[in-house]
Scaffold this motif. Structure first.
Motif, PDB file in Angstrom:
ATOM      1  N   THR A 188       0.837  -1.198   0.000  1.00 44.70           N
ATOM      2  CA  THR A 188       0.000   0.000   0.000  1.00 44.70           C
ATOM      3  C   THR A 188       0.873   1.249   0.000  1.00 44.70           C
ATOM      4  OG1 THR A 188      -1.739   1.201   1.208  1.00 44.70           O
ATOM      5  CG2 THR A 188      -0.127   0.006   2.528  1.00 44.70           C
ATOM      6  N   GLN A 189       0.330   2.324  -0.530  1.00 48.48           N
ATOM      7  CA  GLN A 189       1.034   3.599  -0.471  1.00 48.48           C
ATOM      8  C   GLN A 189       0.997   4.133   0.959  1.00 48.48           C
ATOM      9  OE1 GLN A 189      -1.208   5.595  -3.644  1.00 48.48           O
ATOM     10  NE2 GLN A 189       0.691   5.682  -4.837  1.00 48.48           N
ATOM     11  N   PRO A 190       1.918   5.024   1.317  1.00 48.09           N
ATOM     12  CA  PRO A 190       1.942   5.546   2.690  1.00 48.09           C
ATOM     13  C   PRO A 190       0.578   6.080   3.105  1.00 48.09           C
ATOM     14  CG  PRO A 190       3.890   6.253   1.502  1.00 48.09           C
ATOM     15  CD  PRO A 190       3.002   5.591   0.493  1.00 48.09           C
ATOM     16  N   ALA A 191       0.142   5.687   4.306  1.00 43.89           N
ATOM     17  CA  ALA A 191      -1.179   6.068   4.801  1.00 43.89           C
ATOM     18  C   ALA A 191      -1.060   7.260   5.747  1.00 43.89           C
ATOM     19  CB  ALA A 191      -1.820   4.896   5.523  1.00 43.89           C
ATOM     20  N   THR A 192      -1.970   8.217   5.587  1.00 44.05           N
ATOM     21  CA  THR A 192      -1.972   9.408   6.431  1.00 44.05           C
ATOM     22  C   THR A 192      -2.874   9.182   7.632  1.00 44.05           C
ATOM     23  OG1 THR A 192      -1.616  10.828   4.511  1.00 44.05           O
ATOM     24  CG2 THR A 192      -2.416  11.885   6.522  1.00 44.05           C
ATOM     25  N   THR A 200       6.353  -4.729  14.276  1.00 44.03           N
ATOM     26  CA  THR A 200       6.142  -3.554  15.120  1.00 44.03           C
ATOM     27  C   THR A 200       4.767  -2.952  14.855  1.00 44.03           C
ATOM     28  OG1 THR A 200       8.510  -3.050  15.110  1.00 44.03           O
ATOM     29  CG2 THR A 200       7.026  -1.276  15.776  1.00 44.03           C
ATOM     30  N   ASN A 201       4.057  -2.585  15.923  1.00 44.80           N
ATOM     31  CA  ASN A 201       2.750  -1.943  15.802  1.00 44.80           C
ATOM     32  C   ASN A 201       2.890  -0.424  15.877  1.00 44.80           C
ATOM     33  OD1 ASN A 201       1.174  -4.324  15.655  1.00 44.80           O
ATOM     34  ND2 ASN A 201       1.310  -4.575  17.880  1.00 44.80           N
ATOM     35  N   TYR A 202       2.154   0.259  15.006  1.00 50.08           N
ATOM     36  CA  TYR A 202       2.081   1.717  15.028  1.00 50.08           C
ATOM     37  C   TYR A 202       0.607   2.107  15.162  1.00 50.08           C
ATOM     38  CZ  TYR A 202       6.893   1.615  13.325  1.00 50.08           C
ATOM     39  OH  TYR A 202       8.240   1.392  13.200  1.00 50.08           O
ATOM     40  N   TYR A 203       0.336   3.170  15.945  1.00 47.87           N
ATOM     41  CA  TYR A 203      -1.033   3.577  16.222  1.00 47.87           C
ATOM     42  C   TYR A 203      -1.264   5.008  15.736  1.00 47.87           C
ATOM     43  CZ  TYR A 203      -0.699  -0.483  19.271  1.00 47.87           C
ATOM     44  OH  TYR A 203      -0.501  -1.750  19.753  1.00 47.87           O
ATOM     45  N   CYS A 204      -2.461   5.220  15.187  1.00 48.81           N
ATOM     46  CA  CYS A 204      -2.855   6.555  14.728  1.00 48.81           C
ATOM     47  C   CYS A 204      -3.559   7.263  15.888  1.00 48.81           C
ATOM     48  CB  CYS A 204      -3.784   6.430  13.521  1.00 48.81           C
ATOM     49  SG  CYS A 204      -4.405   8.001  12.891  1.00 48.81           S
ATOM     50  N   TYR A 262      -8.502   7.744  13.583  1.00 45.01           N
ATOM     51  CA  TYR A 262      -7.759   7.635  14.826  1.00 45.01           C
ATOM     52  C   TYR A 262      -8.083   6.302  15.508  1.00 45.01           C
ATOM     53  CZ  TYR A 262      -6.980  12.608  14.100  1.00 45.01           C
ATOM     54  OH  TYR A 262      -6.625  13.814  13.567  1.00 45.01           O
ATOM     55  N   GLY A 263      -7.059   5.695  16.092  1.00 46.90           N
ATOM     56  CA  GLY A 263      -7.206   4.386  16.729  1.00 46.90           C
ATOM     57  C   GLY A 263      -6.803   3.236  15.832  1.00 46.90           C
ATOM     58  N   THR A 264      -6.545   3.509  14.541  1.00 46.88           N
ATOM     59  CA  THR A 264      -6.120   2.453  13.616  1.00 46.88           C
ATOM     60  C   THR A 264      -4.735   1.936  14.010  1.00 46.88           C
ATOM     61  OG1 THR A 264      -7.384   3.393  11.788  1.00 46.88           O
ATOM     62  CG2 THR A 264      -5.575   1.909  11.210  1.00 46.88           C
ATOM     63  N   ASN A 272      -0.530  11.662  14.356  1.00 48.66           N
ATOM     64  CA  ASN A 272       0.517  10.961  13.611  1.00 48.66           C
ATOM     65  C   ASN A 272       0.599   9.525  14.114  1.00 48.66           C
ATOM     66  OD1 ASN A 272       2.603  10.470  11.866  1.00 48.66           O
ATOM     67  ND2 ASN A 272       3.840  12.222  12.525  1.00 48.66           N
ATOM     68  N   TRP A 273       1.408   8.708  13.421  1.00 48.12           N
ATOM     69  CA  TRP A 273       1.612   7.321  13.826  1.00 48.12           C
ATOM     70  C   TRP A 273       2.660   7.263  14.932  1.00 48.12           C
ATOM     71  CZ3 TRP A 273      -1.707   3.900  11.880  1.00 48.12           C
ATOM     72  CH2 TRP A 273      -2.319   4.175  10.651  1.00 48.12           C
TER      73      TRP A 273
END
Length: 285
Positions: A247-251, A267-271, A258-260, A277-278
């Motif tokens: 996928t292309q970079p997600a904003t 590694t987990n990243y959170y919105c 939010y919460g995604t 931001n992530w």
């Protein structure tokens, strides 16, 4: 190791018609074979480490000749045999084998006292543990197959005898191949060869994964900074525990709410709305 009755055997170059039916169906022979044939591996198979092995026995020389082969998964054996008065076996060994539990031959120190009676007992009563058994009087080169062999360690044996009052002394060779894959099912000689994988063609092929070829494969082992085919446009991600995909970079906050949770490379990243931001820190609301 005493291998008896070689010159009373039948079926030179063929499966012995006197074998139990279950063993006849387990072992197959291909006639009119040639040592220039392609024995394998076939598509979907991998050559077992340490093979092929080449055994050569002579009544007046090295006799018997033995080798050890370990199948890491269910597989098959293929033996190219030519001989005079020689017996060939591939038999499963180890403490869970019939050779150990039924005949007391459990470790290499006991194999020197193994007899043909021990081998034939296992071949008759536990044929799946003897994928190759050929006792010949005389024949030219031929292929013998033992399919669907269970994982484990096997002892390959070539043992020559003498007959007719010493007028004929045995000698023989066995080129022994082993493969795993395709559940160890029988494959024809001169089969289709495996298609080599190419890392960097954008296709995740058999034998590749995100760790070995991240530019082709998108999975949990693909590094976060890796892009598809190194083009720089698409990254490998999983969102909220779903499947991985390019996928292309997600904003954060616009394309993804939010919460995604976005995952890559373990590694987990959170919105998070608090920073828009992530972040690797779980969002606290």
């Amino acid at each position: 190791m005493a291998v008896l009755g070689l010159f009373q055997a039948t079926g030179c170059g063929q499966v012995d018609e006197g074998l139990p039916k279950s063993e006849v169906t387990f072992q197959t022979t291909e006639q009119a074979s040639s040592s220039t044939d392609y024995p394998g591996p076939c598509q979907g198979e991998t050559t077992v480490s340490g093979t092929p092995q080449y055994l050569s026995s002579d009544y007046h020389g090295v006799n018997p000749d033995t080798r050890f082969i370990t199948l890491p998964a269910q597989g098959r054996f293929r033996a190219g045999i030519s001989c005079v008065g020689t017996a060939f076996y591939v038999i499963r060994i180890g403490y869970d084998s019939a050779l150990c539990q039924q005949r007391g031959k459990c470790d290499p120190s006991s194999f020197s006292t193994m007899t043909q009676a021990d081998l034939d007992f296992v071949a008759t009563n536990y044929p799946s543990q003897v994928p190759i058994r050929e006792i010949c009087v005389k024949h030219g080169f031929g292929w013998y197959d033992g399919a669907n062999a269970a994982p484990g360690t096997y002892l390959a044996i070539a043992s020559s005898g003498s007959g007719f009052g010493g007028l004929v002394d045995g000698h023989g060779t066995m080129d022994l191949y082993a493969y795993h894959g395709n559940n160890g099912n029988w494959q024809p000689v001169n089969c289709s060869r495996p298609v080599p994988t190419v890392c960097g063609n954008g296709i995740c092929e058999v034998g590749e994964n995100g760790a070995s070829c991240g530019m082709d494969c998108c999975d949990a082992s693909t590094a976060c900074g890796q892009t598809w085919m190194n083009y720089g446009g698409y990254y490998c991600r999983s969102f909220n525990g779903g499947s991985y995909f390019w996928t292309q970079p997600a904003t954060c906050g616009s394309q993804y709410p939010y919460g995604t949770r976005s995952t890559c490379g373990g590694t987990n990243y959170y919105c998070c709305s608090s920073i828009n931001n992530w972040t690797t820190n779980y969002c606290a609301y």
